[in-house]
Design an enzyme around this catalytic site. Structure first.
Site, short mmCIF file in Angstrom:
data_model
loop_
_atom_site.label_atom_id
_atom_site.label_comp_id
_atom_site.label_asym_id
_atom_site.label_seq_id
_atom_site.Cartn_x
_atom_site.Cartn_y
_atom_site.Cartn_z
N HIS A 128 -5.93 -31.90 6.13
CA HIS A 128 -6.75 -30.73 5.78
C HIS A 128 -7.45 -31.04 4.46
O HIS A 128 -6.93 -31.80 3.65
CB HIS A 128 -5.79 -29.54 5.62
CG HIS A 128 -6.44 -28.23 5.35
ND1 HIS A 128 -6.84 -27.84 4.09
CD2 HIS A 128 -6.73 -27.19 6.17
CE1 HIS A 128 -7.35 -26.63 4.15
NE2 HIS A 128 -7.29 -26.20 5.40
N ASP A 205 2.59 -31.90 3.04
CA ASP A 205 1.87 -30.64 3.23
C ASP A 205 2.50 -29.97 4.45
O ASP A 205 2.26 -30.37 5.58
CB ASP A 205 0.38 -30.95 3.45
CG ASP A 205 -0.41 -29.73 3.89
OD1 ASP A 205 0.20 -28.68 4.20
OD2 ASP A 205 -1.65 -29.83 3.96
N GLN A 208 1.46 -26.15 8.09
CA GLN A 208 1.54 -25.84 9.53
C GLN A 208 2.91 -26.21 10.11
O GLN A 208 3.11 -26.08 11.32
CB GLN A 208 0.44 -26.61 10.30
CG GLN A 208 -0.96 -26.28 9.86
CD GLN A 208 -1.38 -24.83 10.16
OE1 GLN A 208 -0.69 -24.10 10.88
NE2 GLN A 208 -2.49 -24.41 9.59
N LYS A 231 1.07 -18.09 6.31
CA LYS A 231 1.15 -18.72 7.64
C LYS A 231 2.55 -18.55 8.22
O LYS A 231 2.77 -18.82 9.39
CB LYS A 231 0.79 -20.20 7.54
CG LYS A 231 -0.68 -20.43 7.14
CD LYS A 231 -1.05 -21.88 7.28
CE LYS A 231 -2.26 -22.28 6.48
NZ LYS A 231 -3.52 -21.70 6.97
N CYS A 369 -11.52 -26.94 8.39
CA CYS A 369 -11.28 -27.54 7.07
C CYS A 369 -10.67 -28.93 7.23
O CYS A 369 -9.77 -29.32 6.46
CB CYS A 369 -10.40 -26.66 6.18
SG CYS A 369 -11.08 -25.04 5.91
N1 C6P Z 1 -5.33 -24.13 7.21
C1 C6P Z 1 -6.42 -23.28 9.21
O1 C6P Z 1 -7.08 -22.44 9.81
P1 C6P Z 1 -3.87 -22.36 2.09
O2 C6P Z 1 -5.30 -21.99 2.35
O3 C6P Z 1 -3.65 -22.87 0.71
O4 C6P Z 1 -2.90 -21.31 2.49
O5 C6P Z 1 -3.54 -23.57 3.11
C2 C6P Z 1 -4.33 -24.72 3.08
C3 C6P Z 1 -3.90 -25.65 4.16
C4 C6P Z 1 -3.31 -26.87 3.80
N2 C6P Z 1 -2.85 -27.71 4.73
C5 C6P Z 1 -2.94 -27.44 6.04
C6 C6P Z 1 -2.38 -28.43 7.03
C7 C6P Z 1 -3.54 -26.26 6.46
O6 C6P Z 1 -3.62 -25.99 7.77
C8 C6P Z 1 -4.04 -25.34 5.51
C9 C6P Z 1 -4.75 -24.08 5.93
C10 C6P Z 1 -5.94 -22.95 7.80
O7 C6P Z 1 -6.13 -24.36 9.70
C11 C6P Z 1 -7.02 -22.33 6.97
S1 C6P Z 1 -8.29 -23.49 6.55
#
Ligand code: C6P
Length: 413
Positions: A128, A205, A208, A231, A369
């Site tokens: 991401h 990370d 997910q 999430k 993203c």
């Molecule tokens: N992905 C998606 O629709 P934040 O925004 O900080 O809570 O998470 C960022 C982020 C980092 N790593 C991974 C693997 C992610 O999937 C995400 C967020 C969302 O896939 C919103 S872009």
């Protein structure tokens, strides 16, 4: 046709989620955008409401009853996160705004202290943007090099290629446990082993992964682990950075301000102990308490049961979509979590998303993203259905019918 079975009483569970019981454009809501953010159970909403109606006060600052209660609830939430991740100590849990801030924190502290000109940071091709851009910024500032471990056509990490990238110049490996765009589950344990053999720390990370898999940071032996509250059925604006205590202790603070200090004079400031050293300013106290309630909630259901139900959904949904002529699933790794990304001949993903919305079905369309993932598969975008434990097999049937409707409208096949 696969046999449908689930360890969960999903209809009962759905009663805990008020938002799911509504109609969108006259159709029952089918929420399949859980990777973007998941919905909140009543327990989370009530915990936040309780904080604001009974306990609201700042933390770590007052001796009065409300402040004591707020501080207790906040620290209790930290302890819940510690147990959830199986971290050794609560002081290894740093509260941040989300995965993005957690990764930036490591880049700005560990990265700035340890990475020098000519050094290398390794990521993978399925990251991401949150796990690409902070490292790019760091490497640019330090004149260091960002290395990218490739993936194959199924979206799986090429582990031997990754290993080949490790060198005496590698200062950090940063990778997703689960890809948001493809659903691939990375072999994080093996990556950690390979990196540690060369003395290189690993950041995972878990944005997910934490909502869908049983995570144990001690078994993974990773050095940092990041995830987002929103999430995992908790509120937006809160998240977690786990770091091994010995490592966190060596790092400089991230931001300056209240709560992160021990003493301040105009000549010199000394810093608080971990994790407070990294928690400058008043945090989202209600959000953190809400995150604690979310963790209680998912643990009440059982992460094993959640993973098992979502796996059944994934198999069922994959099979249903594979039967649709002209549809190609992007991301077909052997080890996958609940994401089905696809493209459809002759129809742009945004058009698919718009038609599905008219059918009451919420999916995400675009690059998610993860633009380099789209480039890897030579496509501009996908439509992504992402699953949660409250989703049903009938909802996946509705998705397949909705795609049929898209094809009727656009005359595609
Ligand atoms: N992905 C998606 O629709 P934040 O925004 O900080 O809570 O998470 C960022 C982020 C980092 N790593 C991974 C693997 C992610 O999937 C995400 C967020 C969302 O896939 C919103 S872009």
């Amino acid at each position: 046709m696969i046999t449908v079975s689930s360890p969960l009483d999903v209809n009962r569970i759905r009663e805990d989620f008020p938002i799911l019981h509504q109609r969108i454009h006259g159709k029952p809501l089918v929420y399949l955008d859980n990777a973007a953010t998941s919905q909140k159970p009543k327990a989370v909403i009530e915990a936040i409401q309780h904080f604001y109606t009974s306990d609201c006060s700042n933390i770590h600052r007052g001796v009065h009853e409300l402040s004591e209660r707020s501080t207790y609830a906040y620290e209790e939430a930290r302890a819940k996160v510690q147990r959830f991740l199986n971290a050794r100590e609560a002081r290894e849990i740093v509260i941040v705004r989300g995965t993005t801030e957690a990764i930036n924190l490591v880049a700005q502290t560990y990265g700035r202290q340890r990475v020098e000109a000519g050094d290398e940071v390794i990521i993978t091709a399925l990251e991401h943007h949150s796990n690409i851009v902070p490292w790019q910024m760091l490497c640019e500032e330090k004149r260091a090099v960002l290395r990218v471990a490739p993936i194959n056509d199924r979206g799986e990490l090429l582990i031997e290629e990754f290993e080949r990238l490790l060198s005496a110049r590698t200062r950090l490996v940063a990778l997703a446990q689960v890809s948001n765009a493809l659903g691939t589950v990375n072999p994080v344990g093996r990556v950690v082993e390979m990196a540690h053999r060369r003395g290189v720390p690993v950041l995972v990370d878990g944005a997910q992964a934490a909502p869908h898999l049983q995570v144990d940071v001690r078994t993974l032996d990773c050095d940092f682990y990041a995830f987002s509250g929103h999430k995992i059925y908790g509120p937006t604006g809160v998240g977690v950075l786990y770091g091994k205590a010995a490592l966190l202790e060596q790092l400089d603070p991230y931001q300056g301000g209240g709560d992160m200090i021990r003493t301040v004079t105009f000549e010199k400031t000394t810093y608080n102990t971990i994790p407070y050293k990294f928690e400058a300013g008043t945090p989202d106290i209600a959000g953190v308490i809400g995150l604690g309630a979310a963790i209680d909630y998912v643990q009440g259901i059982g992460m094993g049961n959640i993973a098992a139900h979502e796996h059944e959904l994934l198999l069922y949904g994959t099979e249903a979509l594979e039967r649709i002529p002209g549809l190609r699933i992007i991301g077909t790794a052997q080890e996958k979590a609940g994401v089905i990304s696809f493209v459809l001949d002759g129809v742009h993903p945004h058009d698919i998303g718009t038609v599905l919305d008219q059918e009451g079905i919420a999916v995400r369309t675009g690059h998610h993203c993860a633009q380099p993932v789209m480039d890897r598969f030579a496509i501009p975008a996908t439509t992504r259905a992402s699953l949660a434990f409250y989703n049903t097999f009938e909802e996946l049937d509705a998705l397949a019918r909705g795609i049929g409707r898209v094809q009727e409208i656009f005359g595609a096949c």
